[in-house]
Design a protein around this motif. Structure first.
Motif, PDB file in Angstrom:
ATOM      1  N   UNK A  39      -4.548 -12.593  51.520  1.00 35.31           N
ATOM      2  CA  UNK A  39      -4.852 -13.113  50.181  1.00 35.31           C
ATOM      3  C   UNK A  39      -4.045 -14.379  49.906  1.00 35.31           C
ATOM      4  N   UNK A  40      -4.651 -15.256  49.119  1.00 34.61           N
ATOM      5  CA  UNK A  40      -3.975 -16.460  48.671  1.00 34.61           C
ATOM      6  C   UNK A  40      -2.986 -16.073  47.576  1.00 34.61           C
ATOM      7  N   UNK A  41      -1.709 -16.343  47.790  1.00 38.71           N
ATOM      8  CA  UNK A  41      -0.692 -15.926  46.825  1.00 38.71           C
ATOM      9  C   UNK A  41      -0.139 -17.072  45.989  1.00 38.71           C
ATOM     10  N   UNK A  42      -0.273 -18.317  46.481  1.00 40.00           N
ATOM     11  CA  UNK A  42       0.308 -19.419  45.718  1.00 40.00           C
ATOM     12  C   UNK A  42      -0.323 -20.747  46.139  1.00 40.00           C
ATOM     13  N   UNK A  43      -0.448 -21.640  45.180  1.00 42.09           N
ATOM     14  CA  UNK A  43      -0.897 -23.015  45.431  1.00 42.09           C
ATOM     15  C   UNK A  43      -0.143 -23.908  44.452  1.00 42.09           C
ATOM     16  N   UNK A  44       0.609 -24.870  44.975  1.00 43.51           N
ATOM     17  CA  UNK A  44       1.391 -25.723  44.092  1.00 43.51           C
ATOM     18  C   UNK A  44       1.527 -27.122  44.662  1.00 43.51           C
ATOM     19  N   UNK A  45       1.913 -28.042  43.816  1.00 46.32           N
ATOM     20  CA  UNK A  45       2.064 -29.441  44.184  1.00 46.32           C
ATOM     21  C   UNK A  45       3.382 -29.661  44.910  1.00 46.32           C
ATOM     22  N   UNK A  46       3.388 -30.580  45.858  1.00 45.06           N
ATOM     23  CA  UNK A  46       4.592 -30.977  46.576  1.00 45.06           C
ATOM     24  C   UNK A  46       4.882 -32.446  46.314  1.00 45.06           C
ATOM     25  N   UNK A  47       6.144 -32.810  46.316  1.00 42.80           N
ATOM     26  CA  UNK A  47       6.522 -34.219  46.348  1.00 42.80           C
ATOM     27  C   UNK A  47       6.621 -34.645  47.819  1.00 42.80           C
ATOM     28  N   UNK A  48       6.657 -35.929  48.057  1.00 38.64           N
ATOM     29  CA  UNK A  48       6.798 -36.420  49.425  1.00 38.64           C
ATOM     30  C   UNK A  48       8.120 -35.957  50.028  1.00 38.64           C
ATOM     31  N   UNK A  49       9.163 -35.895  49.204  1.00 40.70           N
ATOM     32  CA  UNK A  49      10.458 -35.432  49.693  1.00 40.70           C
ATOM     33  C   UNK A  49      10.384 -33.966  50.125  1.00 40.70           C
ATOM     34  N   UNK A  50       9.672 -33.148  49.355  1.00 42.62           N
ATOM     35  CA  UNK A  50       9.484 -31.741  49.722  1.00 42.62           C
ATOM     36  C   UNK A  50       8.716 -31.621  51.035  1.00 42.62           C
ATOM     37  N   UNK A  53       2.921 -34.993  61.893  1.00 40.45           N
ATOM     38  CA  UNK A  53       1.960 -35.748  61.080  1.00 40.45           C
ATOM     39  C   UNK A  53       2.634 -36.932  60.394  1.00 40.45           C
ATOM     40  N   UNK A  54       3.890 -36.762  60.018  1.00 43.44           N
ATOM     41  CA  UNK A  54       4.632 -37.873  59.432  1.00 43.44           C
ATOM     42  C   UNK A  54       4.875 -38.963  60.466  1.00 43.44           C
ATOM     43  N   UNK A  55       5.270 -38.553  61.674  1.00 41.28           N
ATOM     44  CA  UNK A  55       5.547 -39.524  62.726  1.00 41.28           C
ATOM     45  C   UNK A  55       4.283 -40.252  63.173  1.00 41.28           C
ATOM     46  N   UNK A  56       3.131 -39.618  63.016  1.00 44.03           N
ATOM     47  CA  UNK A  56       1.862 -40.239  63.408  1.00 44.03           C
ATOM     48  C   UNK A  56       1.308 -41.165  62.335  1.00 44.03           C
ATOM     49  N   UNK A  57       1.961 -41.223  61.185  1.00 49.04           N
ATOM     50  CA  UNK A  57       1.505 -42.090  60.109  1.00 49.04           C
ATOM     51  C   UNK A  57       0.275 -41.582  59.388  1.00 49.04           C
ATOM     52  N   UNK A  58       0.015 -40.277  59.472  1.00 48.29           N
ATOM     53  CA  UNK A  58      -1.176 -39.704  58.847  1.00 48.29           C
ATOM     54  C   UNK A  58      -0.961 -39.361  57.376  1.00 48.29           C
ATOM     55  N   UNK A  59       0.283 -39.441  56.918  1.00 44.54           N
ATOM     56  CA  UNK A  59       0.602 -39.131  55.525  1.00 44.54           C
ATOM     57  C   UNK A  59       1.044 -40.412  54.832  1.00 44.54           C
ATOM     58  N   UNK A  60       0.375 -40.747  53.718  1.00 43.84           N
ATOM     59  CA  UNK A  60       0.654 -41.997  53.018  1.00 43.84           C
ATOM     60  C   UNK A  60       1.152 -41.727  51.607  1.00 43.84           C
ATOM     61  N   UNK A  61       1.774 -42.732  51.022  1.00 43.60           N
ATOM     62  CA  UNK A  61       2.328 -42.588  49.678  1.00 43.60           C
ATOM     63  C   UNK A  61       1.259 -42.262  48.642  1.00 43.60           C
ATOM     64  N   UNK A  62       0.040 -42.713  48.880  1.00 44.38           N
ATOM     65  CA  UNK A  62      -1.035 -42.505  47.904  1.00 44.38           C
ATOM     66  C   UNK A  62      -1.672 -41.125  48.002  1.00 44.38           C
ATOM     67  N   UNK A  63      -1.309 -40.326  49.025  1.00 47.97           N
ATOM     68  CA  UNK A  63      -1.918 -39.009  49.227  1.00 47.97           C
ATOM     69  C   UNK A  63      -1.388 -37.999  48.212  1.00 47.97           C
ATOM     70  N   UNK A  64      -2.193 -36.965  47.987  1.00 46.14           N
ATOM     71  CA  UNK A  64      -1.793 -35.831  47.149  1.00 46.14           C
ATOM     72  C   UNK A  64      -1.337 -34.699  48.067  1.00 46.14           C
ATOM     73  N   UNK A  65      -0.163 -34.141  47.787  1.00 45.54           N
ATOM     74  CA  UNK A  65       0.441 -33.148  48.674  1.00 45.54           C
ATOM     75  C   UNK A  65       0.548 -31.796  47.969  1.00 45.54           C
ATOM     76  N   UNK A  66       0.200 -30.732  48.712  1.00 45.55           N
ATOM     77  CA  UNK A  66       0.212 -29.384  48.141  1.00 45.55           C
ATOM     78  C   UNK A  66       0.788 -28.396  49.146  1.00 45.55           C
ATOM     79  N   UNK A  67       1.228 -27.258  48.628  1.00 50.49           N
ATOM     80  CA  UNK A  67       1.710 -26.161  49.466  1.00 50.49           C
ATOM     81  C   UNK A  67       0.906 -24.910  49.147  1.00 50.49           C
ATOM     82  N   UNK A  68       0.286 -24.354  50.178  1.00 53.37           N
ATOM     83  CA  UNK A  68      -0.484 -23.112  50.065  1.00 53.37           C
ATOM     84  C   UNK A  68       0.332 -21.978  50.673  1.00 53.37           C
TER      85      UNK A  68
END
Length: 335
Positions: A170-181, A191-206
């Motif tokens: 079951x899905x227990x949590x969904x929340x927003x992440x900061x880039x630092x998190x 993924x960070x080292x490959x440059x696939x994550x950008x400042x303009x992206x929206x980040x979440x934790x499931x």
């Protein structure tokens, strides 16, 4: 000089774009006002429909945070302005598509800004189409995020055939992440080292769970969703902590989401991609648990009963699990 353009969408929403030409900088900027017929808000998606961000990256890497005129850098520094981003609230965003619609086109290392009608007409239809699609996709994304935050995976009827009838985790949590998190999570490193994550992206934790087995997935959603698919990195805690580095089956699970996502796209509901990926992740987590090796007799009975029948639990020297669901046969197969 200003030009106001109102774009209406089929669902009744509309955007009002106010184009201004800045004589000193020789660039066009656009200010946006939004009017949505319906939207569902949540704590993790409150900024998806903000006028300042809704048209960000309409074209690749065009976030409107810098001037497209190369000559402006020197001119602005002469008056003590080193970052035009601080003034965008007052002057509007100098998106590249705003230059095109205004008939402007800048070449590298050139301040040529003569308005040309063929530049505007050549980009008008595609840009208006992208703006309309952006509004519809953001509304659909916001609806999905609101449901996920409430602990529910929103499934469209046309997509239910893509998955088994039942999931056991079951899905227990969904929340927003900061880039630092996001940066401190070990499974995100590649993924960070490959440059696939950008400042303009929206980040979440499931977070999901099945008994004592816990799953965490970092999710990167591009402003250009769903044309750019969400990116998942997975970590499973069950007896030990397992990531894409330490467990090839975790890497294979990520591939199901990040590489084979086109299997989850339907013509009738293309903006449902995020929810379909989350549902596939939960299904893959079930497979991961179900096909684990037989328990040690000294540990007592297994915590998890095997709810499904699998033709083969693992295959090959890497012992990869059967994550691919055959919708016609209703069974799980290896790729």
């Amino acid at each position: 000089m200003s030009v106001i353009l109102t774009i209406k969408c089929q669902d009744g929403s509309n955007l009002t774009l106010k184009f201004d030409y800045l004589l000193m900088l020789k660039i066009a900027t656009v200010s946006i006002k939004t009017n949505f017929s319906k939207s569902e808000t949540s704590g993790s998606s409150g900024d998806l429909l903000l006028p300042e961000t809704i048209l960000s990256c309409l074209y690749t890497d065009d976030d409107g945070s810098s001037t497209p005129n190369p000559a402006n850098k020197f001119e602005l520094q002469q008056v003590g302005i080193y970052n035009i981003k601080d003034y965008l609230t007052n002057i509007g965003h100098p998106y590249m598509w705003a230059q095109w619609l205004s008939g402007l086109e800048f070449l590298p290392d050139s301040n040529l800004s003569m308005a040309q009608s063929n530049v505007s007409s050549g980009h008008m239809q595609e840009t208006i189409g992208r703006i309309r699609q952006r509004v519809l996709s953001r509304l659909a994304l916001q609806k999905q995020l609101a449901a996920l935050e409430a602990g529910c995976v929103p499934m469209e009827s046309v997509c239910t055939c893509l998955f088994p009838n039942k999931t056991f985790c079951r899905l227990s949590s969904w929340k927003r992440l900061t880039l630092e998190d996001y940066e401190v999570i070990q499974s995100n490193k590649c993924y960070l080292e490959s440059g696939l994550v950008k400042d303009s992206d929206y980040l979440f934790l499931l977070e999901a769970e099945r008994g004592s087995a816990k799953l965490k997935a970092s999710v990167v959603i591009s402003p250009n969703y769903p044309s750019t698919a969400p990116l998942f990195s997975v970590e499973v805690t069950w007896k030990t902590t397992r990531t894409n580095v330490t467990d090839e089956n975790i890497a294979a699970m990520e591939s199901e989401l990040n590489l084979h996502y086109k299997e989850l796209l339907t013509e009738a509901s293309p903006c449902q991609l995020l929810a379909n990926q989350v549902q596939r992740l939960l299904v893959c987590f079930d497979v991961y648990i179900d096909t684990d090796s037989d328990p040690d007799p000294d540990e007592g009975p297994s915590e998890f009963s095997r709810e499904r029948v699998y033709c083969r639990h693992v295959r090959g020297p890497n012992r990869i699990k059967p994550y691919k669901y055959n919708v016609h046969m209703g069974i799980f197969l290896h790729r």
